[in-house]
Design a protein around this motif. Structure first.
Motif, PDB file in Angstrom:
ATOM      1  N   GLN A 178       1.155  -1.453   0.058  1.00  0.00           N
ATOM      2  CA  GLN A 178      -0.176   0.428   0.305  1.00  0.00           C
ATOM      3  C   GLN A 178       0.482   0.994  -0.252  1.00  0.00           C
ATOM      4  N   ARG A 179       1.943   1.319   0.414  1.00  0.00           N
ATOM      5  CA  ARG A 179       2.901   2.663   1.008  1.00  0.00           C
ATOM      6  C   ARG A 179       3.627   2.684  -0.296  1.00  0.00           C
ATOM      7  N   LYS A 180       3.854   1.482  -1.041  1.00  0.00           N
ATOM      8  CA  LYS A 180       5.234   1.492  -2.176  1.00  0.00           C
ATOM      9  C   LYS A 180       4.638   2.391  -3.468  1.00  0.00           C
ATOM     10  N   HIS A 181       2.463   2.647  -3.385  1.00  0.00           N
ATOM     11  CA  HIS A 181       2.470   3.533  -4.711  1.00  0.00           C
ATOM     12  C   HIS A 181       1.686   4.284  -4.235  1.00  0.00           C
ATOM     13  N   SER A 182       1.887   5.482  -3.305  1.00  0.00           N
ATOM     14  CA  SER A 182       1.381   6.998  -2.221  1.00  0.00           C
ATOM     15  C   SER A 182       1.757   7.342  -3.988  1.00  0.00           C
ATOM     16  N   PHE A 183       2.681   7.893  -4.379  1.00  0.00           N
ATOM     17  CA  PHE A 183       3.584   9.015  -5.254  1.00  0.00           C
ATOM     18  C   PHE A 183       3.188   9.095  -5.801  1.00  0.00           C
ATOM     19  N   GLN A 184       1.642  10.164  -6.651  1.00  0.00           N
ATOM     20  CA  GLN A 184       1.536  10.023  -7.781  1.00  0.00           C
ATOM     21  C   GLN A 184       1.840  11.975  -8.501  1.00  0.00           C
ATOM     22  N   PRO A 185       2.506  11.439  -9.216  1.00  0.00           N
ATOM     23  CA  PRO A 185       2.981  12.543 -10.527  1.00  0.00           C
ATOM     24  C   PRO A 185       2.492  12.754 -11.085  1.00  0.00           C
ATOM     25  N   PRO A 186       2.902  14.106 -11.685  1.00  0.00           N
ATOM     26  CA  PRO A 186       1.622  15.349 -12.437  1.00  0.00           C
ATOM     27  C   PRO A 186       2.449  14.659 -13.590  1.00  0.00           C
ATOM     28  N   THR A 187       1.000  15.418 -14.610  1.00  0.00           N
ATOM     29  CA  THR A 187       1.002  14.576 -16.254  1.00  0.00           C
ATOM     30  C   THR A 187       1.559  15.374 -17.091  1.00  0.00           C
ATOM     31  N   LEU A 188       2.079  14.341 -18.218  1.00  0.00           N
ATOM     32  CA  LEU A 188       2.145  16.243 -19.408  1.00  0.00           C
ATOM     33  C   LEU A 188       1.031  17.285 -18.839  1.00  0.00           C
ATOM     34  N   ASN A 189      -0.001  16.554 -19.377  1.00  0.00           N
ATOM     35  CA  ASN A 189      -1.107  17.953 -19.652  1.00  0.00           C
ATOM     36  C   ASN A 189      -0.995  18.109 -17.956  1.00  0.00           C
ATOM     37  N   ASP A 190      -1.255  18.168 -17.173  1.00  0.00           N
ATOM     38  CA  ASP A 190      -0.307  18.906 -15.940  1.00  0.00           C
ATOM     39  C   ASP A 190       0.480  19.809 -16.303  1.00  0.00           C
ATOM     40  N   LEU A 191       1.489  19.445 -17.079  1.00  0.00           N
ATOM     41  CA  LEU A 191       3.024  20.350 -16.766  1.00  0.00           C
ATOM     42  C   LEU A 191       2.384  21.784 -18.140  1.00  0.00           C
ATOM     43  N   LEU A 192       1.883  21.027 -18.833  1.00  0.00           N
ATOM     44  CA  LEU A 192       1.527  22.467 -20.336  1.00  0.00           C
ATOM     45  C   LEU A 192       0.620  22.851 -19.474  1.00  0.00           C
ATOM     46  N   ASP A 193       0.034  22.463 -18.646  1.00  0.00           N
ATOM     47  CA  ASP A 193      -1.165  23.805 -18.544  1.00  0.00           C
ATOM     48  C   ASP A 193       0.040  24.583 -16.826  1.00  0.00           C
ATOM     49  N   SER A 194       0.869  24.097 -16.527  1.00  0.00           N
ATOM     50  CA  SER A 194       0.977  24.775 -15.700  1.00  0.00           C
ATOM     51  C   SER A 194       2.104  26.210 -16.376  1.00  0.00           C
ATOM     52  N   ILE A 195       2.768  25.633 -17.563  1.00  0.00           N
ATOM     53  CA  ILE A 195       3.546  26.214 -18.711  1.00  0.00           C
ATOM     54  C   ILE A 195       2.575  27.279 -19.089  1.00  0.00           C
ATOM     55  N   LEU A 196       0.912  27.058 -19.160  1.00  0.00           N
ATOM     56  CA  LEU A 196       0.443  28.372 -19.768  1.00  0.00           C
ATOM     57  C   LEU A 196       0.359  29.104 -18.552  1.00  0.00           C
ATOM     58  N   ARG A 197      -0.197  28.370 -17.822  1.00  0.00           N
ATOM     59  CA  ARG A 197      -0.325  30.243 -16.425  1.00  0.00           C
ATOM     60  C   ARG A 197       0.666  30.775 -16.549  1.00  0.00           C
ATOM     61  N   LEU A 198       1.891  30.763 -16.732  1.00  0.00           N
ATOM     62  CA  LEU A 198       3.354  30.986 -16.595  1.00  0.00           C
ATOM     63  C   LEU A 198       3.213  31.828 -17.481  1.00  0.00           C
ATOM     64  N   MET A 199       2.867  31.389 -18.973  1.00  0.00           N
ATOM     65  CA  MET A 199       3.403  32.542 -20.036  1.00  0.00           C
ATOM     66  C   MET A 199       1.748  33.018 -19.871  1.00  0.00           C
ATOM     67  N   ASP A 200       1.045  32.627 -19.423  1.00  0.00           N
ATOM     68  CA  ASP A 200      -0.269  34.138 -19.642  1.00  0.00           C
ATOM     69  C   ASP A 200      -0.012  34.891 -18.229  1.00  0.00           C
ATOM     70  N   PHE A 201       0.769  34.847 -17.622  1.00  0.00           N
ATOM     71  CA  PHE A 201       1.109  35.571 -16.634  1.00  0.00           C
ATOM     72  C   PHE A 201       1.941  36.526 -17.262  1.00  0.00           C
ATOM     73  N   PHE A 202       2.785  36.257 -18.314  1.00  0.00           N
ATOM     74  CA  PHE A 202       3.995  36.941 -18.291  1.00  0.00           C
ATOM     75  C   PHE A 202       3.664  38.257 -19.337  1.00  0.00           C
ATOM     76  N   SER A 203       2.530  37.463 -20.299  1.00  0.00           N
ATOM     77  CA  SER A 203       1.977  38.005 -21.728  1.00  0.00           C
ATOM     78  C   SER A 203       0.743  39.029 -20.879  1.00  0.00           C
TER      79      SER A 203
END
Length: 416
Positions: free
Chosen positions: A20-45
Motif C-alpha cells: 500500500q505504501r509503495k504506490h502513494s506517489f502520484q506524479p504530474p502528467t504531461l497535460n498538468d505540466l503544459l497547463d502550468s507553463i500556459l498559466r505562467l506564459m499567460d502571466f508574462f503576457s
C-alpha cells in the motif's frame, strides 16, 4: 494448523501494508505540466511592461524548448499516443504566447535600461536553443567538480563581473569571443549556486556566439568542452540533490534550484530532470496569478543552509537577501521576474521527461533498478519471515506433541 493460519494472516497483513505504501506517489502528467507553463506564459503576457531581461530570457528558453518539441514531433520522433493533437495545440499556444510577450516586452526593456538591454540583446532577441551535449548521462567525475563548504563570496557571486564576462563573448563589452578576459573566473572549480550556473551559461552563450574554436584552443590542456560542461552539471545536480535532501526545497534556494534545472536540462542532461523535483516546483506556482512569488523572510532551519552557507548563517542570509533585491524585479503581488523566468525554463525542459524516448527509458531504468532493489529486499524479507514462521510453528508443534497427556487438546491440533 490453527496457529499457522493465524501467523500467516499476520504476515500477509504486514506484506499488504508495504504494498500500500509503495504506490502513494502520484506524479504530474504531461497535460498538468503544459497547463502550468500556459498559466505562467499567460502571466508574462499580461505583465510584459514590467518584466526585465532575466524574465524574458526564461520566456525565450521556454519558447526554444517548445520549438524543439514541435520540430521533433513533426519528424515523428515522439509516440503519437503521447504527442496528441491536444498536446501539440498546447505547445503551439505556449510558443505563441512566448513570442507575443517577447515582442511586446523588448521595446519597454530597452527604454527602461538601454545599457543592460544592449549588452544582452543577443540572448533575448530570439528563442534560446542552446548547444546540446552528445552524451547526456552524467558519469562519475573528478572530485574537483564537487563543491566544498561554500565561502560567502562564492554564494554572493559578483553578477556585475559575470555580466562583463558574458559581454566579452558576444561583443557587447569588448572584443567578441575574448575568452582570455574571464577564463580563470569561469573555470574555477568547487564553486556553488549562481557562480556555477553562470559558468555554464558563459560557455552556452559562447557557443551561441560562435566562440567554439577559441574555447577549444584554450581547453587544450584541461580536457574538451563537453568534459567541462559535464563537470559543471555534475556539480549542479549534486547541489540540487542536496537542496532536495529533505524531500522539499527551502524557500531560500527555490530560485537557484529552478535556475539549476533550467540550464542543465536545456543542454540535455537527463539527471537534471526529475519527476519528484517537478512535482515540488509545481506547488510553488501561485494559483491565482500563475507566477512564482519571492518571499524574503528568514524563518526555518534546514540541512542545506548549513551545508552551503556554513556556520555564519545570519550574516549570509542578510547579504543573500540584498543580492536578490538588487537583481530581481517585483512584477506586482510579490511575483518575481527572475524566479518566474527561471521557472519557465525549468518547467519547459521537463517536457522531455514525457516526450523523449531516451529520457523516459533512462528514468524508467533508474526507477526499475531502485524499486527492483526494494522489491527484492521486500521479497527476501517476506520469504525469510514466512520461513521463520513455519519453523517456529513446527517447533512449537513438536514441543507440544511431546508434552504430557494433559496437553491432549493442543496435541490434537497438530496431529496429521
Amino acid at each position: 494448523m490453527l496457529l499457522l493460519c493465524i501467523l500467516f494472516a499476520f504476515g500477509s497483513s504486514r506484506s499488504y501494508g508495504i504494498q500500500q505504501r509503495k504506490h502513494s506517489f502520484q506524479p504530474p502528467t504531461l497535460n498538468d505540466l503544459l497547463d502550468s507553463i500556459l498559466r505562467l506564459m499567460d502571466f508574462f503576457s499580461k505583465k510584459f511592461d514590467v518584466v526585465n531581461v532575466d524574465g524574458i530570457f526564461g520566456v525565450r528558453l521556454a519558447q526554444g524548448e517548445m520549438m524543439r518539441a514541435l520540430d521533433k514531433g513533426n519528424m515523428g520522433e515522439y509516440s503519437p499516443a503521447i504527442f496528441t493533437a491536444e498536446v501539440r495545440r498546447k505547445i503551439e499556444k505556449i510558443q505563441n504566447l512566448a513570442e507575443l510577450t517577447s515582442t511586446l516586452a523588448l521595446p519597454v526593456i530597452k527604454n527602461r535600461d538601454n545599457k543592460y538591454y544592449t549588452m544582452f540583446y543577443p540572448t533575448i532577441e530570439k528563442p534560446w536553443r542552446p548547444f546540446e551535449l552528445r552524451s547526456k548521462r552524467l558519469k562519475k567525475m573528478d572530485e574537483k567538480y564537487v563543491p566544498t563548504l561554500i565561502h560567502v563570496e562564492d554564494a554572493l557571486f559578483n553578477e556585475t563581473s559575470s555580466d562583463e564576462c558574458m559581454g566579452s563573448l558576444i561583443g557587447t563589452a569588448g572584443k567578441r569571443c575574448d575568452v582570455n578576459k574571464c577564463w580563470d573566473m569561469m573555470t574555477k572549480t568547487g564553486v556553488t549556486l549562481y557562480y556555477t550556473t553562470h559558468q555554464l551559461l558563459y560557455f552556452q552563450l559562447g557557443l551561441q556566439a560562435g566562440c567554439q574554436t577559441q574555447f577549444e584552443q584554450k581547453m587544450s590542456n584541461i580536457g574538451g568542452l563537453e568534459d567541462i560542461l559535464h563537470g559543471l552539471c555534475y556539480n549542479i545536480v549534486y547541489q540540487m540533490e542536496t537542496m532536495f535532501k529533505q524531500g522539499k526545497v527551502n524557500y531560500l534556494f527555490q530560485d537557484i534550484f529552478l535556475e539549476d534545472g533550467a540550464v542543465c536540462g536545456s543542454i540535455g542532461i537527463r539527471d537534471a530532470l526529475n519527476v519528484k523535483w517537478l512535482e515540488e516546483v509545481m506547488t510553488w506556482q501561485d494559483r491565482r496569478t500563475g507566477c512564482f512569488k519571492e518571499a524574503f523572510n528568514d524563518a526555518g532551519d534546514w540541512y542545506a543552509e548549513e551545508y552551503l552557507f556554513g556556520k555564519d548563517l545570519e550574516k549570509t542570509r542578510l547579504q543573500w537577501r540584498k543580492r536578490k533585491l538588487l537583481y530581481d524585479v517585483e512584477m506586482g503581488d510579490s511575483c518575481s521576474a527572475h524566479k518566474s523566468g527561471v521557472a519557465a525554463g525549468f518547467l519547459a525542459v521537463h517536457i522531455r521527461l514525457f516526450l523523449e524516448k531516451d529520457v523516459v527509458n533512462y528514468h524508467l531504468d533508474r526507477f526499475d533498478q531502485q524499486s527492483g532493489d526494494r522489491e527484492f529486499v521486500a521479497e527476501q524479507t517476506s520469504a525469510a519471515y514466512y520461513f521463520l514462521l513455519i519453523i517456529a510453528a513446527i517447533a512449537i508443534g513438536v514441543i507440544l506433541t511431546r508434552r504430557p497427556k494433559r496437553s491432549g487438546l493442543l496435541r490434537a491440533v497438530f496431529r496429521v
